[in-house]
Each structure stands twice: as C-alpha cells, then as structure tokens.
Scaffold this motif. Structure first.
Motif, PDB file in Angstrom:
ATOM      1  N   GLU A 198       0.845  -1.192   0.000  1.00  0.00           N
ATOM      2  CA  GLU A 198       0.000   0.000   0.000  1.00  0.00           C
ATOM      3  C   GLU A 198       0.878   1.239   0.000  1.00  0.00           C
ATOM      4  N   GLY A 199       0.257   2.378  -0.257  1.00  0.00           N
ATOM      5  CA  GLY A 199       0.979   3.641  -0.222  1.00  0.00           C
ATOM      6  C   GLY A 199       1.412   4.141  -1.585  1.00  0.00           C
ATOM      7  N   TYR A 200       0.880   3.585  -2.668  1.00  0.00           N
ATOM      8  CA  TYR A 200       1.222   4.066  -4.008  1.00  0.00           C
ATOM      9  C   TYR A 200       0.374   5.295  -4.312  1.00  0.00           C
ATOM     10  N   THR A 201       1.010   6.375  -4.740  1.00  0.00           N
ATOM     11  CA  THR A 201       0.290   7.623  -4.967  1.00  0.00           C
ATOM     12  C   THR A 201       0.032   7.907  -6.436  1.00  0.00           C
TER      13      THR A 201
ATOM     14  N   THR B 107      -4.310   4.588 -10.396  1.00  0.00           N
ATOM     15  CA  THR B 107      -4.800   3.271  -9.999  1.00  0.00           C
ATOM     16  C   THR B 107      -4.488   2.233 -11.063  1.00  0.00           C
ATOM     17  N   SER B 108      -4.565   2.618 -12.331  1.00  0.00           N
ATOM     18  CA  SER B 108      -4.289   1.665 -13.410  1.00  0.00           C
ATOM     19  C   SER B 108      -2.841   1.194 -13.361  1.00  0.00           C
ATOM     20  N   ASP B 109      -1.902   2.088 -13.012  1.00  0.00           N
ATOM     21  CA  ASP B 109      -0.497   1.685 -12.885  1.00  0.00           C
ATOM     22  C   ASP B 109      -0.313   0.681 -11.754  1.00  0.00           C
ATOM     23  N   PHE B 110      -1.009   0.908 -10.651  1.00  0.00           N
ATOM     24  CA  PHE B 110      -0.898   0.008  -9.496  1.00  0.00           C
ATOM     25  C   PHE B 110      -1.488  -1.363  -9.843  1.00  0.00           C
ATOM     26  N   LYS B 111      -2.558  -1.381 -10.642  1.00  0.00           N
ATOM     27  CA  LYS B 111      -3.143  -2.648 -11.079  1.00  0.00           C
ATOM     28  C   LYS B 111      -2.186  -3.397 -11.986  1.00  0.00           C
ATOM     29  N   ILE B 112      -1.493  -2.684 -12.864  1.00  0.00           N
ATOM     30  CA  ILE B 112      -0.497  -3.311 -13.739  1.00  0.00           C
ATOM     31  C   ILE B 112       0.623  -3.908 -12.901  1.00  0.00           C
ATOM     32  N   LEU B 113       1.058  -3.169 -11.887  1.00  0.00           N
ATOM     33  CA  LEU B 113       2.104  -3.650 -10.987  1.00  0.00           C
ATOM     34  C   LEU B 113       1.641  -4.906 -10.252  1.00  0.00           C
ATOM     35  N   ALA B 114       0.384  -4.928  -9.816  1.00  0.00           N
ATOM     36  CA  ALA B 114      -0.163  -6.099  -9.126  1.00  0.00           C
ATOM     37  C   ALA B 114      -0.140  -7.312 -10.046  1.00  0.00           C
ATOM     38  N   LYS B 115      -0.528  -7.122 -11.294  1.00  0.00           N
ATOM     39  CA  LYS B 115      -0.544  -8.225 -12.244  1.00  0.00           C
ATOM     40  C   LYS B 115       0.870  -8.745 -12.498  1.00  0.00           C
ATOM     41  N   GLU B 116       1.841  -7.845 -12.626  1.00  0.00           N
ATOM     42  CA  GLU B 116       3.227  -8.253 -12.841  1.00  0.00           C
ATOM     43  C   GLU B 116       3.746  -9.076 -11.662  1.00  0.00           C
ATOM     44  N   ILE B 117       3.442  -8.633 -10.453  1.00  0.00           N
ATOM     45  CA  ILE B 117       3.912  -9.347  -9.254  1.00  0.00           C
ATOM     46  C   ILE B 117       3.282 -10.737  -9.186  1.00  0.00           C
ATOM     47  N   LYS B 118       1.974 -10.804  -9.406  1.00  0.00           N
ATOM     48  CA  LYS B 118       1.287 -12.098  -9.333  1.00  0.00           C
ATOM     49  C   LYS B 118       1.799 -13.055 -10.403  1.00  0.00           C
ATOM     50  N   THR B 119       2.056 -12.540 -11.602  1.00  0.00           N
ATOM     51  CA  THR B 119       2.550 -13.386 -12.686  1.00  0.00           C
ATOM     52  C   THR B 119       3.958 -13.868 -12.391  1.00  0.00           C
ATOM     53  N   LYS B 120       4.812 -12.967 -11.938  1.00  0.00           N
ATOM     54  CA  LYS B 120       6.211 -13.312 -11.670  1.00  0.00           C
ATOM     55  C   LYS B 120       6.337 -14.351 -10.555  1.00  0.00           C
ATOM     56  N   LEU B 121       5.518 -14.214  -9.515  1.00  0.00           N
ATOM     57  CA  LEU B 121       5.582 -15.137  -8.381  1.00  0.00           C
ATOM     58  C   LEU B 121       4.677 -16.351  -8.552  1.00  0.00           C
ATOM     59  N   SER B 122       3.820 -16.340  -9.552  1.00  0.00           N
ATOM     60  CA  SER B 122       2.854 -17.425  -9.794  1.00  0.00           C
ATOM     61  C   SER B 122       1.978 -17.677  -8.573  1.00  0.00           C
TER      62      SER B 122
ATOM     63  N   GLY C  53      -3.874 -13.332  -5.876  1.00  0.00           N
ATOM     64  CA  GLY C  53      -3.940 -12.079  -5.154  1.00  0.00           C
ATOM     65  C   GLY C  53      -5.033 -11.216  -5.731  1.00  0.00           C
ATOM     66  N   SER C  54      -5.153 -10.010  -5.203  1.00  0.00           N
ATOM     67  CA  SER C  54      -6.183  -9.104  -5.690  1.00  0.00           C
ATOM     68  C   SER C  54      -5.748  -7.662  -5.466  1.00  0.00           C
ATOM     69  N   PHE C  55      -6.531  -6.765  -6.027  1.00  0.00           N
ATOM     70  CA  PHE C  55      -6.325  -5.336  -5.857  1.00  0.00           C
ATOM     71  C   PHE C  55      -7.616  -4.765  -5.296  1.00  0.00           C
ATOM     72  N   LYS C  56      -7.575  -4.314  -4.044  1.00  0.00           N
ATOM     73  CA  LYS C  56      -8.773  -3.764  -3.400  1.00  0.00           C
ATOM     74  C   LYS C  56      -8.388  -2.555  -2.568  1.00  0.00           C
ATOM     75  N   ASP C  57      -9.226  -1.554  -2.595  1.00  0.00           N
ATOM     76  CA  ASP C  57      -9.074  -0.371  -1.737  1.00  0.00           C
ATOM     77  C   ASP C  57      -7.662   0.223  -1.792  1.00  0.00           C
ATOM     78  N   GLU C  58      -7.137   0.387  -3.005  1.00  0.00           N
ATOM     79  CA  GLU C  58      -5.802   0.970  -3.205  1.00  0.00           C
ATOM     80  C   GLU C  58      -4.696   0.136  -2.552  1.00  0.00           C
ATOM     81  N   LYS C  59      -4.915  -1.170  -2.420  1.00  0.00           N
ATOM     82  CA  LYS C  59      -3.928  -2.080  -1.851  1.00  0.00           C
ATOM     83  C   LYS C  59      -3.790  -3.298  -2.748  1.00  0.00           C
ATOM     84  N   ILE C  60      -2.564  -3.817  -2.833  1.00  0.00           N
ATOM     85  CA  ILE C  60      -2.335  -5.086  -3.515  1.00  0.00           C
ATOM     86  C   ILE C  60      -2.242  -6.145  -2.428  1.00  0.00           C
TER      87      ILE C  60
END
Length: 107
Positions: A50-53, A56-71, A74-81
């Motif tokens: 959390e804490g990304y300023t 929101t679309s950039d943070f969602k892209i980052l969430a997808k990259e992390i989930k894909t890389k780690l296999s 996860g989810s993206f809710k309330d400005e948190k990964i």
C-alpha cells in the motif's frame, strides 16, 4: 545434432525470429516508499502493498506483474495489492529493481 538442427529439418521453411527485447514498463515511480507488510487473515498469511500515490491503473499493472512473476494469487482492493502468502522479500527485491523505494512494516 542438437534440437535446433532437428527443428530446422522438420520445418525448413520456418524463419527464426529474434526474441523481443525486455519491455520496460512505464509505471510512475514515486518519492515516498511503498509499504510492504505481512498479515494473517483467517489463519493464512498474506502480503499487503500500500501507499502508491500514482494512477490506480499503474498500481493494477504492478499487481498483475507481481502475481505473474511469483505465480501466486492475489487481488487489488481499496488501493492495496493483496498477495496470497508471505513473499515480502521477493516482492521487495522486485520493486527495488524497478526503481521503487520499499519500506518493510511488521516482522
């Protein structure tokens, strides 16, 4: 005869292509650190970012990259990964490689 030669024999008309260069994501980097913390919900460990300023679309892209890389899931809710499992160390190194500042909270 290696595998490449065998494939050339099987498919003589196929032309070899170059692998695409590593694409650089254009996610906005912020000055403040992203907070990486560990919690247990319903007895299962999760990692929260959390804490990304930025957008929101950039943070969602980052969430997808992390989930894909780690296999992992996860989810993206309330400005948190929210990532299933305790992957603080791996996520922190990934974010530092991308140029983010990361702060570890708890544990």
């Amino acid at each position: 005869m290696d595998l490449k030669d065998q494939l050339k024999n099987l498919f003589p008309e196929h032309k070899e292509t170059q692998e695409p260069a590593v694409k650089k994501s254009n996610i906005w980097l912020q000055e403040d650190p992203i907070i990486c913390k560990y919690e247990k919900r319903k007895g299962k460990p999760i990692t929260i970012l959390e804490g990304y300023t930025g957008a929101t679309s950039d943070f969602k892209i980052l969430a997808k990259e992390i989930k894909t890389k780690l296999s992992v899931g996860g989810s993206f809710k309330d400005e948190k990964i929210i990532i299933q499992g305790d992957y603080r160390d791996k996520i922190m190194t990934m974010l530092k490689e991308k140029g983010f500042k990361v702060k570890r909270v708890g544990g």
